[in-house]
Structures are given as C-alpha cells and as structure tokens.
Design a protein around this motif. Sequence first.
Motif, PDB file in Angstrom:
ATOM      1  N   GLY A  35       0.806  -1.219   0.000  1.00 39.01           N
ATOM      2  CA  GLY A  35       0.000   0.000   0.000  1.00 39.01           C
ATOM      3  C   GLY A  35       0.839   1.267   0.000  1.00 39.01           C
ATOM      4  N   ARG A  38       1.910   1.931  -3.591  1.00 42.84           N
ATOM      5  CA  ARG A  38       0.697   2.305  -4.349  1.00 42.84           C
ATOM      6  C   ARG A  38       0.335   3.767  -4.062  1.00 42.84           C
ATOM      7  NH1 ARG A  38      -3.295  -0.503  -1.308  1.00 42.84           N
ATOM      8  NH2 ARG A  38      -3.301   1.422  -0.104  1.00 42.84           N
ATOM      9  N   ASP A  50       5.055   0.082   4.491  1.00 39.77           N
ATOM     10  CA  ASP A  50       5.170  -1.374   4.332  1.00 39.77           C
ATOM     11  C   ASP A  50       6.546  -1.678   3.758  1.00 39.77           C
ATOM     12  OD1 ASP A  50       2.460  -2.139   5.032  1.00 39.77           O
ATOM     13  OD2 ASP A  50       1.831  -1.257   3.133  1.00 39.77           O
ATOM     14  N   ARG A 122       0.664 -11.644  -3.632  1.00 38.37           N
ATOM     15  CA  ARG A 122      -0.171 -10.531  -3.151  1.00 38.37           C
ATOM     16  C   ARG A 122      -1.557 -10.512  -3.808  1.00 38.37           C
ATOM     17  NH1 ARG A 122       2.830  -6.743   0.115  1.00 38.37           N
ATOM     18  NH2 ARG A 122       4.771  -7.816   0.523  1.00 38.37           N
ATOM     19  N   ASP A 123      -2.411  -9.609  -3.279  1.00 38.16           N
ATOM     20  CA  ASP A 123      -3.807  -9.634  -3.723  1.00 38.16           C
ATOM     21  C   ASP A 123      -4.036  -9.046  -5.114  1.00 38.16           C
ATOM     22  OD1 ASP A 123      -3.136  -7.158  -2.680  1.00 38.16           O
ATOM     23  OD2 ASP A 123      -4.810  -7.025  -1.275  1.00 38.16           O
ATOM     24  N   ASN A 127      -1.133  -3.567  -5.672  1.00 35.46           N
ATOM     25  CA  ASN A 127      -0.484  -3.740  -4.363  1.00 35.46           C
ATOM     26  C   ASN A 127       0.780  -4.584  -4.466  1.00 35.46           C
ATOM     27  OD1 ASN A 127      -2.485  -2.299  -3.121  1.00 35.46           O
ATOM     28  ND2 ASN A 127      -3.641  -4.090  -2.431  1.00 35.46           N
ATOM     29  N   ASP A 167      -8.151 -17.003  -1.291  1.00 33.78           N
ATOM     30  CA  ASP A 167      -8.402 -16.084  -0.190  1.00 33.78           C
ATOM     31  C   ASP A 167      -9.602 -15.189  -0.526  1.00 33.78           C
ATOM     32  OD1 ASP A 167      -8.516 -14.197   1.752  1.00 33.78           O
ATOM     33  OD2 ASP A 167      -6.408 -13.599   1.641  1.00 33.78           O
ATOM     34  N   ARG A 170     -10.267 -11.343  -0.293  1.00 30.22           N
ATOM     35  CA  ARG A 170      -9.846 -10.420  -1.367  1.00 30.22           C
ATOM     36  C   ARG A 170     -11.046  -9.846  -2.115  1.00 30.22           C
ATOM     37  NH1 ARG A 170      -5.118 -14.535  -3.314  1.00 30.22           N
ATOM     38  NH2 ARG A 170      -3.661 -14.097  -1.607  1.00 30.22           N
ATOM     39  N   ARG A 173     -11.696  -6.836  -0.229  1.00 32.20           N
ATOM     40  CA  ARG A 173     -10.589  -5.894  -0.452  1.00 32.20           C
ATOM     41  C   ARG A 173     -10.675  -5.256  -1.832  1.00 32.20           C
ATOM     42  NH1 ARG A 173      -6.318  -6.220   3.083  1.00 32.20           N
ATOM     43  NH2 ARG A 173      -4.821  -5.546   1.513  1.00 32.20           N
ATOM     44  N   ARG A 176     -13.188  -2.587  -1.731  1.00 30.17           N
ATOM     45  CA  ARG A 176     -12.731  -1.448  -0.907  1.00 30.17           C
ATOM     46  C   ARG A 176     -11.747  -0.568  -1.679  1.00 30.17           C
ATOM     47  NH1 ARG A 176      -8.661  -1.175   3.153  1.00 30.17           N
ATOM     48  NH2 ARG A 176      -8.342  -3.431   3.090  1.00 30.17           N
ATOM     49  N   ARG A 180     -12.432   3.188  -2.850  1.00 29.11           N
ATOM     50  CA  ARG A 180     -11.606   4.220  -2.225  1.00 29.11           C
ATOM     51  C   ARG A 180     -10.963   5.123  -3.268  1.00 29.11           C
ATOM     52  NH1 ARG A 180      -6.198   2.716   0.906  1.00 29.11           N
ATOM     53  NH2 ARG A 180      -7.556   1.704   2.435  1.00 29.11           N
TER      54      ARG A 180
HETATM   55  P1  ATP Z   1      -4.413   0.155   3.333  1.00 28.42           P
HETATM   56  O1  ATP Z   1      -4.126   1.477   2.725  1.00 28.42           O
HETATM   57  O2  ATP Z   1      -5.875  -0.101   3.479  1.00 28.42           O
HETATM   58  O3  ATP Z   1      -3.633  -0.151   4.575  1.00 28.42           O
HETATM   59  P2  ATP Z   1      -2.694  -1.808   2.160  1.00 28.42           P
HETATM   60  O4  ATP Z   1      -2.532  -2.203   0.714  1.00 28.42           O
HETATM   61  O5  ATP Z   1      -1.536  -1.205   2.843  1.00 28.42           O
HETATM   62  O6  ATP Z   1      -3.965  -0.887   2.224  1.00 28.42           O
HETATM   63  P3  ATP Z   1      -2.634  -3.873   4.166  1.00 28.42           P
HETATM   64  O7  ATP Z   1      -3.820  -4.660   4.668  1.00 28.42           O
HETATM   65  O8  ATP Z   1      -1.949  -2.942   5.072  1.00 28.42           O
HETATM   66  O9  ATP Z   1      -3.193  -3.113   2.894  1.00 28.42           O
HETATM   67  O10 ATP Z   1      -1.632  -4.921   3.557  1.00 28.42           O
HETATM   68  C1  ATP Z   1      -0.351  -4.553   3.051  1.00 28.42           C
HETATM   69  C2  ATP Z   1      -0.064  -5.330   1.782  1.00 28.42           C
HETATM   70  O11 ATP Z   1      -0.115  -6.734   2.051  1.00 28.42           O
HETATM   71  C3  ATP Z   1      -1.073  -5.098   0.649  1.00 28.42           C
HETATM   72  O12 ATP Z   1      -0.749  -3.986  -0.120  1.00 28.42           O
HETATM   73  C4  ATP Z   1      -0.964  -6.396  -0.128  1.00 28.42           C
HETATM   74  O13 ATP Z   1       0.144  -6.361  -1.011  1.00 28.42           O
HETATM   75  C5  ATP Z   1      -0.678  -7.428   0.940  1.00 28.42           C
HETATM   76  N1  ATP Z   1      -1.921  -8.077   1.365  1.00 28.42           N
HETATM   77  C6  ATP Z   1      -2.749  -7.727   2.359  1.00 28.42           C
HETATM   78  N2  ATP Z   1      -3.784  -8.558   2.438  1.00 28.42           N
HETATM   79  C7  ATP Z   1      -3.622  -9.489   1.488  1.00 28.42           C
HETATM   80  C8  ATP Z   1      -4.355 -10.644   1.076  1.00 28.42           C
HETATM   81  N3  ATP Z   1      -5.510 -10.980   1.680  1.00 28.42           N
HETATM   82  N4  ATP Z   1      -3.870 -11.361   0.054  1.00 28.42           N
HETATM   83  C9  ATP Z   1      -2.704 -11.026  -0.530  1.00 28.42           C
HETATM   84  N5  ATP Z   1      -1.980  -9.964  -0.214  1.00 28.42           N
HETATM   85  C10 ATP Z   1      -2.424  -9.190   0.786  1.00 28.42           C
END
Ligand code: ATP
Length: 427
Positions: A35, A38, A50, A122-123, A127, A167, A170, A173, A176, A180
Amino acid sequence: MKEYLNRLPPDIREIILRAQETGAEVGCRVFLVGGFVRDLILGVKNFDVDMAVESDGIKFAHALGNKTGAQVITHRRFGTATVLMKPHGKVDIATTRKEDYPHPASLPEVRGGDLEDDLLRRDFTINSLAINISACGFGTLIDVCGGKRDLLAGKVRVLHERSFIDDPTRILRAVRFEQRYDFRIETKTRSLLKAALQQSILQRVQPQRLRDELILILKERCPLRSLARLRDLRCLGFISPHFSLPQVTCRLLRAIDKEVAWFAANHNHRRHLDAWVIYLIALLEHLGEGQVKSICDKFVFRKSEAQKVFSFKRFPPAYVAMLSKRALKPSWIYKVLEPLSYEEIVLLRAKYRNKVFRQHLEEFISIHNEIRIAVSGHDLHGLGVSPGPAYRRIFKKVLNARLDGKLNSRHEELMFVRKLAKPYLTR
Ligand code: ATP
Ligand code: MG
C-alpha cells in the motif's frame, strides 16, 4: 522512483535511510512494498510504511528498532514485525515469502522466498509493486505484474485465476480499493469474483477474518460506497442471511459521514471517536435483537462494541421526543445522555434531524459533559462524612445543581454540601 521518494515528508525519508543502513548492517536487501508504494505513486498521504526484507524480517525489525529507539512487535509465526514510530506512523515489516493455499479459503502455508515470490503472493497488481531502498539499486521500481500500468489506468486486477478462491477476503478488499480510489475492478477479475461468489466461497472463511475486512470497510471515509457495491454484487450475505441495505440505512450512512466530519471539526479534542462503530450500529439498526446478537457472536465483536449496538437499539423513542422540546433542565439532559457513548450520540444526531434535538446533543457534548464539580472526597471527609455510597449520592446532587445553574462557585458548592451532608455525619 527517486523523485517520488524525495517528495516524502522528512520523517519518512529519515525512516527509509535508517532502514537502508539497517539492511546493510544485517546483510539483507530491503524494499518498500504494498500500500505504501501504491499510495506514493498515486500521491495519496500514507504514514504506514510497508517494507519487505529478504531473509530475516524479524532480525531486521529488531535492528531498526534499536537504531531508532522505536518499539518493536513481532509475529514470529508469520515472519512479520511492526516498528512503532514516534510520534505517529508505523513500519510493517515482512520477510519475503511464498504462500500455498492447501484448501480454498484456508490460511496459507508459508515458506521462504525472494522478493519476486513475495510480490506474486499478493492480492492485486496495484499492491504488488516494490521499490528497492538498499544502497545498491536505491530507488528502482520492481513491477513484475504490471501494477504501475493498472494504477495509472485505475484498475483492480488479481494476479491469477485462483486468487479469490485461495483467499475470499480479497473480494471485500477488491471492492474497498475500487471504491476508495474510484477505480474499476477489471473485467476478467470481475468475472472471477462473481464465479467465486457463486460457489458461496465467503461462507468458508473464518468469520473473524471477514469481520476484520468489514471493519476496514467501515473505516473508509465513505463506507456506503463499498457497501452499496457489495450489495450490487449480491455479496452482503456474508454479514448474515437476513442482512440487507435498505434506503433508510443508506440515508443514515450518508448522514453519519457529515456528523463524523462535524465532530472531527468541532469536538475532536474532547474524545476519540471510533467512527467505524457508528457505521456498524447503523448497519444493524433495522435488524431484530436476536439477529444482531447472532451477528455479534459470529464475528466475535468486542463486548464494548456489541454493547454500543444494543444500547442504541434500546434508547427509548420517548426520550427523542422529549429532547426535541425546548427549555429542558440540563440535569435531565445529562441523565438521559450520559449513559450513552459518543458514538451513539453522534449517531442520534445523524438519525434525527430536529434542530432542537440536535442542539441539545451538541450542548451535552460541549457544555454539560464538560462540567466538573469543585468539591471532592477530601471536603466530605473534612466535614465528617465517612467514605461510602453517600459520597456518590452527594456528588450527583452537586453536579445536578451545577448543571442547572444553581451553584456557581466552590464556595456555593461547599455550602450546599454542608446541608446535604447532615444526615451522614458521624461526629
Ligand atoms: P491500506 O491502505 O488499506 O492499509 P494496504 O494495501 O496497505 O492498504 P494492508 O492490509 O496494510 O493493505 O496490507 C499490506 C499489503 O499486504 C497489501 O498492499 C498487499 O500487497 C498485501 N496483502 C494484504 N492482504 C492481502 C491478502 N488478503 N492477500 C494477498 N496480499 C495481501
Ligand atoms: Mg497498509
């Protein structure tokens, strides 16, 4: 990507430099990922950094914590750690890894892997970008799945066909992030998402994981956007088979957006407001107590959160009618509103638009609930009242008199207390 990194606030640049040094000392490559990258490319503020570290993220996290004097929380089982930075912000550190899903919707089996493996688990493509922050190769973007292209085109795209089966969280996610950033879930991804839903895949996920994603949705700036999208995808059944999103609830959610902004602008200094809890109470408001109880039990919401849901449900409508009248005694307003949480009070303002009613609620927050009496247990003791339940009774009477403007100084309070104390005097 160096120009992007240079635009970051100085405290985050500082963290990145310390991470670079730490990587060199520990002997591992360090990357910004997920994130944070991104949002960096999108130009969106994000203070949650991260990082992914090849070989040993935990060792790296401890070394970074030592260097910066920050607190470190580790999760050995997952090879992850969080370094809490002062005064705000945190660094989430993951050891790069590969993941296999033995069954649909199960938790993954984790084994060691390099950065590329880590990006491929990753999702979404948006990301799965990384920026090298090691001294060698500093600032290089690593984009193995076309994430930058999707980011610029506003597309949410999974990395492979089984993604939602592996998963299913997702699914939530995807919606969301789409809502967003005002993106679109890309066509093929949408078909995969719908195919997964047709297999009732969300029912196979451990409810607490769904709850965590629901909370993240409710923490977004305007949760209705994601909720309405989930409704259109026929996906809200994960909350409960009885759950729906009627028009009244949609209106209420929109009104909450405004009230939360009002609270933040005017009363933020008074108390921390868990805005997501307000949305949760509103979502469950039209359901019967039995249904709400089974949702709270299934998702294992905290006791304090569930209590707010029920307390709001039980707020007597007669009080709403009374509070809509002018010229009320402040002590009565206090008696009625004091047992409620601020989340419930903000929700009451969102739900009932009557001006007088809303004014009374605002006065409760800004005036009545701020009043403190000047007399103390010390004073009562000095008068000869032995400590016990009498203290509370006396303080309550003093507070009511203060609220109603009958006492205006410590001296007047003391005189009043002297009279009240008589029946309790032991000498
Ligand atoms: P936010 O801005 O909402 O925090 P984020 O992308 O940072 O969004 P996090 O939940 O903090 O989301 O997770 C950090 C990273 O971990 C994501 O960007 C993604 O690459 C990976 N990630 C999180 N959840 C999953 C998942 N369910 N499956 C695969 N990868 C995931
Ligand atoms: Mg994050």
